[in-house]
Motif scaffolding. Structure first.
Motif, PDB file in Angstrom:
ATOM      1  N   UNK A  57       0.793  -1.217   0.000  1.00  0.00           N
ATOM      2  CA  UNK A  57       0.000   0.000   0.000  1.00  0.00           C
ATOM      3  C   UNK A  57       0.831   1.276   0.000  1.00  0.00           C
ATOM      4  N   UNK A  58       2.153   1.161   0.196  1.00  0.00           N
ATOM      5  CA  UNK A  58       2.988   2.349   0.050  1.00  0.00           C
ATOM      6  C   UNK A  58       3.503   2.497  -1.374  1.00  0.00           C
ATOM      7  N   UNK A  59       2.811   1.877  -2.311  1.00  0.00           N
ATOM      8  CA  UNK A  59       3.034   2.073  -3.739  1.00  0.00           C
ATOM      9  C   UNK A  59       2.077   3.158  -4.221  1.00  0.00           C
ATOM     10  N   UNK A  60       2.366   3.791  -5.360  1.00  0.00           N
ATOM     11  CA  UNK A  60       1.447   4.816  -5.869  1.00  0.00           C
ATOM     12  C   UNK A  60       0.122   4.211  -6.333  1.00  0.00           C
ATOM     13  N   UNK A  61      -0.991   4.792  -5.864  1.00  0.00           N
ATOM     14  CA  UNK A  61      -2.332   4.345  -6.260  1.00  0.00           C
ATOM     15  C   UNK A  61      -2.461   2.813  -6.200  1.00  0.00           C
ATOM     16  N   UNK A  62      -2.188   2.233  -5.028  1.00  0.00           N
ATOM     17  CA  UNK A  62      -2.135   0.768  -4.924  1.00  0.00           C
ATOM     18  C   UNK A  62      -3.452   0.075  -5.222  1.00  0.00           C
ATOM     19  N   UNK A  66      -4.033  -2.989  -7.815  1.00  0.00           N
ATOM     20  CA  UNK A  66      -4.638  -4.268  -7.438  1.00  0.00           C
ATOM     21  C   UNK A  66      -5.789  -4.596  -8.379  1.00  0.00           C
ATOM     22  N   UNK A  67      -6.637  -3.601  -8.648  1.00  0.00           N
ATOM     23  CA  UNK A  67      -7.770  -3.816  -9.546  1.00  0.00           C
ATOM     24  C   UNK A  67      -7.303  -4.164 -10.958  1.00  0.00           C
ATOM     25  N   UNK A  68      -6.251  -3.490 -11.425  1.00  0.00           N
ATOM     26  CA  UNK A  68      -5.740  -3.742 -12.773  1.00  0.00           C
ATOM     27  C   UNK A  68      -5.207  -5.163 -12.906  1.00  0.00           C
ATOM     28  N   UNK A  69      -4.469  -5.618 -11.905  1.00  0.00           N
ATOM     29  CA  UNK A  69      -3.918  -6.973 -11.949  1.00  0.00           C
ATOM     30  C   UNK A  69      -5.038  -8.001 -11.853  1.00  0.00           C
ATOM     31  N   UNK A  84      -0.182  -3.441   4.924  1.00  0.00           N
ATOM     32  CA  UNK A  84      -1.493  -2.977   5.382  1.00  0.00           C
ATOM     33  C   UNK A  84      -1.391  -2.715   6.887  1.00  0.00           C
ATOM     34  N   UNK A  85      -1.340  -1.460   7.254  1.00  0.00           N
ATOM     35  CA  UNK A  85      -1.023  -1.094   8.633  1.00  0.00           C
ATOM     36  C   UNK A  85      -2.240  -0.762   9.491  1.00  0.00           C
ATOM     37  N   UNK A  86      -3.436  -0.766   8.883  1.00  0.00           N
ATOM     38  CA  UNK A  86      -4.637  -0.432   9.656  1.00  0.00           C
ATOM     39  C   UNK A  86      -5.817  -1.219   9.093  1.00  0.00           C
ATOM     40  N   UNK A  87      -6.696  -1.692   9.960  1.00  0.00           N
ATOM     41  CA  UNK A  87      -7.816  -2.511   9.479  1.00  0.00           C
ATOM     42  C   UNK A  87      -8.758  -1.778   8.532  1.00  0.00           C
ATOM     43  N   UNK A  88      -8.765  -0.455   8.564  1.00  0.00           N
ATOM     44  CA  UNK A  88      -9.672   0.296   7.692  1.00  0.00           C
ATOM     45  C   UNK A  88      -9.356   0.096   6.219  1.00  0.00           C
ATOM     46  N   UNK A  89      -8.127  -0.321   5.899  1.00  0.00           N
ATOM     47  CA  UNK A  89      -7.746  -0.509   4.500  1.00  0.00           C
ATOM     48  C   UNK A  89      -8.252  -1.827   3.924  1.00  0.00           C
ATOM     49  N   UNK A  90      -8.671  -2.737   4.777  1.00  0.00           N
ATOM     50  CA  UNK A  90      -9.090  -4.057   4.307  1.00  0.00           C
ATOM     51  C   UNK A  90     -10.277  -3.934   3.348  1.00  0.00           C
ATOM     52  N   UNK A  91     -11.226  -3.085   3.684  1.00  0.00           N
ATOM     53  CA  UNK A  91     -12.386  -2.893   2.822  1.00  0.00           C
ATOM     54  C   UNK A  91     -11.983  -2.370   1.447  1.00  0.00           C
ATOM     55  N   UNK A  92     -11.017  -1.441   1.415  1.00  0.00           N
ATOM     56  CA  UNK A  92     -10.562  -0.886   0.141  1.00  0.00           C
ATOM     57  C   UNK A  92      -9.923  -1.958  -0.738  1.00  0.00           C
ATOM     58  N   UNK A  93      -9.151  -2.839  -0.096  1.00  0.00           N
ATOM     59  CA  UNK A  93      -8.491  -3.909  -0.844  1.00  0.00           C
ATOM     60  C   UNK A  93      -9.538  -4.858  -1.429  1.00  0.00           C
ATOM     61  N   UNK A  94     -10.531  -5.211  -0.623  1.00  0.00           N
ATOM     62  CA  UNK A  94     -11.566  -6.112  -1.118  1.00  0.00           C
ATOM     63  C   UNK A  94     -12.342  -5.468  -2.260  1.00  0.00           C
ATOM     64  N   UNK A  95     -12.646  -4.179  -2.139  1.00  0.00           N
ATOM     65  CA  UNK A  95     -13.391  -3.480  -3.188  1.00  0.00           C
ATOM     66  C   UNK A  95     -12.621  -3.453  -4.501  1.00  0.00           C
ATOM     67  N   UNK A  96     -11.287  -3.481  -4.402  1.00  0.00           N
ATOM     68  CA  UNK A  96     -10.443  -3.488  -5.600  1.00  0.00           C
ATOM     69  C   UNK A  96     -10.299  -4.884  -6.198  1.00  0.00           C
ATOM     70  N   UNK A  97     -10.847  -5.882  -5.523  1.00  0.00           N
ATOM     71  CA  UNK A  97     -10.753  -7.253  -6.006  1.00  0.00           C
ATOM     72  C   UNK A  97      -9.713  -8.090  -5.303  1.00  0.00           C
ATOM     73  N   UNK A  98      -9.098  -7.544  -4.262  1.00  0.00           N
ATOM     74  CA  UNK A  98      -8.066  -8.270  -3.530  1.00  0.00           C
ATOM     75  C   UNK A  98      -8.631  -9.359  -2.637  1.00  0.00           C
ATOM     76  N   UNK A  99      -7.850 -10.405  -2.470  1.00  0.00           N
ATOM     77  CA  UNK A  99      -8.252 -11.526  -1.613  1.00  0.00           C
ATOM     78  C   UNK A  99      -7.230 -11.825  -0.530  1.00  0.00           C
TER      79      UNK A  99
END
Length: 225
Positions: A57-62, A66-69, A84-99
């Protein structure tokens, strides 16, 4: 009847990650990749045999990466986020298609948030106490980080008390030619960072490095037998 002393809690690995890991237990870490190039690097890795890809997540526009891949690869690939340093980011990752959620430390809040979303989690652990706590919280994979700090000797000692059902994955300093001793000591796979991908390199370089790691793993597994 008491459970086995080396399995502190009921363990069951995330089904999708388990299948991907069985196909190729190498986790590609694309730290610094941009969303405009993420898909081509993802395809290069997949064609080389990789099935698990992480965008820190410290990459640009991560989330865009994730969605592109995710959109570029077949369903048998697992795409997720690292650092991923905070639980609030988990939802964002899932929304992008991350598992998959990968973290550099042991954080029960992040692990629990990940598992509540039906996703896989690979927390970083540096001590046996952290390892067992992470398993208690629901970790799917234990990321031994940094691997340079451990070495095969520590890996072997950990494996003596951590069930063989639980994947141990060293991360940090792993190269195509040094995986053998870790495998012999009980490692199940590896997380690969700058030796596989550095920001700005072309997809053809990523493909070349990926093949070297896949070949190195095959050699290491052969020498282990």
């Amino acid at each position: 009847m008491q459970p086995p002393i080396n399995l502190p809690a009921p363990y069951g690995m995330h089904a999708g990650l388990s299948k991907a890991f069985a196909a190729c237990p190498l986790i590609a870490i694309l730290r610094g990749v941009t969303h405009t190039e993420a898909a081509e690097h993802g395809r290069a890795l997949y064609e080389a045999g990789f099935r698990v890809i992480e965008v820190p997540l410290n990459s640009p526009q991560p989330f865009d990466s994730i969605a592109a891949i995710r959109h570029a690869l077949p369903a048998d690939a697992i795409v997720g986020a690292g650092t991923v340093l905070h639980p609030s980011y988990v939802d964002n990752v899932k929304a992008a298609g991350g598992e998959l959620i990968v973290i550099p430390h042991t954080d029960g809040d992040v692990i629990c948030a990940t598992k509540s979303q039906g996703m896989a989690c690979a927390p970083g652990v540096a001590t046996p106490s952290e390892a067992f706590q992470a398993l208690k919280d629901g970790a799917d994979v234990l990321k031994m980080f940094p691997a340079e700090q451990f070495g095969p000797i520590v890996m072997k000692a950990w494996r003596a008390v951590i069930s063989k059902e639980v994947p141990l994955v060293p991360v940090g300093g792993i190269a195509p030619d040094n995986m053998g001793p870790f495998l012999s000591a009980g490692a199940n796979g590896f997380g690969l960072g700058s030796a596989l991908y550095k920001p700005g390199q072309g997809a053809e370089v990523t493909a070349h490095h990926a093949k070297a790691f896949v070949d190195g793993l095959a050699i290491a597994r052969g020498s282990k037998k």
